[in-house]
Design a protein around this motif. Structure first.
Motif: not given
Length: 452
Positions: A289-293, A296-304, A324-330, A380-382
């Motif tokens: 869960y922490h990896f997913i979190g 979600q938290t830092h990918l916006p800054s890494a997208i460049a 189009i977003n950083l939601s996560w799911a199985r 923690r992720p959403s």
């Protein structure tokens, strides 16, 4: 390096068996992922332990211009020391003579790694994992288009002509008949990959006209990034043999899906060899869960880094097979972060954000950096997203300038990837963006010339 011939990987030895090596291409990846270097006679390579290239190769934009990123010393084009990693030696089977390629690592005159060399950036991130007792494992998926030759940039890109004599058709995902249309190109891709010692996990037809996907077997991040770096050239060369182009643009054809480099991640405990995403009873761990979190938290800054060009942002279109977003799911391909179906030992997290136009070293490094921050900061992720994530809000930057602003503001990401890398990358990418903004597009001429 008198004994270098004895230390070649087995595939390279097989390629040269009974043959005389003519030439060695000494190469390094620049920021866009273009191979830079020198071709030298085999006899000279056997006598040299290193060669020199100016550090300015890392300040060059995709157009061949330069970013003012040389630092306090000014643009004096200092020599770097390029040392071969002989474990990367591999054939160049499309050449007219017997040639090997060898990836080199870049150092300064004091022997320190060049911090903005993409391979060194990835090594830095992997070393951070190692220091924590973790071994990252990745599996990249490579999507690309085979298109008709395009010698005039003013003309739209069109699908290639298939074996049947008809242009490649869209909306034929997973069709074996569609794959057969490109049979001769795919045959050469397999032959080149075998000569180079690369294992392909599978080739499938994707949703776009002439769009294919190659999956690679999971493994060490640096080795896999090397393979993607090599594969891009390999695939281009195979296509050229059959009067077409292979393109890794994120969005080469309007109204068709874009091309991604999905990255699957799992993390092993170095001591036990166990996947830290799975507990003793096979359940999902806090680390999972922490990896997913972290993603979600830092990918916006890494997208460049994961979407490095203005064209990259045309891929993030609702209902066009890109997130189009950083939601996560199985088991949900509409989310930016997906957990594929698997057993406990193979539990992994898939980042679906990266475009195939990203530098593989930097794309994998940035993705692992986000996950690492999640692990060490216990983010923690959403909640898991339920349903179609295209119905949710967008939270991915839509233009390059916004993505660079987020990247420049992320001190946490700079700390992991390296401050000097972050400085040089931003300068070069902003120089590219400024170049783009000077170009007047056909859309502007069509709709603004006489109407505003």
């Amino acid at each position: 390096m008198s004994d270098w011939n004895n230390n070649l990987p087995e595939a390279a030895k097989r390629y040269l068996e009974g043959r005389r090596l003519d030439e060695v291409e000494c190469i390094v990846s620049d920021l866009p992922g273009i191979a830079r270097g020198k071709a030298v006679p085999a006899s000279k390579f056997a006598r040299q332990d290193y060669f020199h290239l100016p550090d300015s190769v890392f300040y060059q934009t995709i157009t061949g211009d330069w970013g003012e990123a040389a630092g306090d010393d000014g643009f004096i084009e200092k020599d770097m020391v390029l040392r071969p990693d002989m474990s990367t030696a591999t054939a160049a089977p499309w050449t007219g003579d017997w040639t090997l390629q060898v990836i080199h690592d870049a150092f300064d005159s004091a022997g320190e790694p060049i911090p903005f060399s993409p391979r060194n950036v990835l090594k830095r991130v992997v070393d951070l994992y190692t220091a924590k007792g973790w071994k990252p494992i990745v599996a990249p998926e490579m999507e690309f288009f085979l298109v008709a030759r395009n010698t005039d940039p003013l003309q739209e890109i069109k699908p290639m002509m298939g074996r049947s004599g008809r242009p490649a058709a869209a909306r034929q995902a997973y069709s074996m008949t569609a794959v057969d249309e490109f049979g001769p190109v795919i045959d050469d891709i397999y032959d080149f990959a075998e000569a180079q010692g690369f294992e392909i996990d599978g080739i499938t037809q994707e949703g776009g006209a002439g769009q294919l996907e190659i999956n690679l077997v999971h493994g060490d991040p640096i080795k896999l990034a090397d393979e993607v770096f090599y594969f891009k050239r390999l695939i281009r060369e195979a296509a050229l043999r059959h009067d077409c182009y292979a393109t890794f643009m994120a969005k080469p054809i309007a109204n068709e899906p874009g091309s991604a480099m999905h990255i699957h991640h799992s993390i092993l405990d170095i001591e036990t060899g166990e996947n830290i995403f799975s507990g003793p009873q096979g359940g999902e761990t806090d680390a999972f869960y922490h990896f997913i979190g972290g993603l979600q938290t830092h990918l916006p800054s890494a997208i460049a880094v994961l979407a490095p060009y203005v064209n990259s942002y045309r891929r993030y279109v609702k209902d066009h097979a890109a997130p189009i977003n950083l939601s996560w799911a199985r088991d949900n391909r509409t989310t930016g972060i997906r957990v594929p179906l698997s057993g406990a030992n193979a539990r992994r997290v898939e980042n679906r954000i990266a475009g195939m136009d990203c530098n593989p070293y930097l794309g994998i490094a940035a993705s692992l950096a986000c996950g690492y921050l999640g692990l060490v900061d216990e983010i923690r992720p959403s909640k898991q997203f339920k349903g179609d994530a295209y119905a949710a809000d967008e939270d991915i930057p839509r233009v390059m300038g916004d993505a660079l602003d987020l990247f420049d503001g992320s001190k946490a990401l700079h700390r992991i990837l390296g401050e000097d890398f972050a400085r040089v990358y931003s300068i070069v990418k902003r120089a590219e963006y400024d170049e783009f903004l000077q170009v007047i597009s056909p859309w502007e001429r069509e709709h603004l010339l006489l109407n505003v």
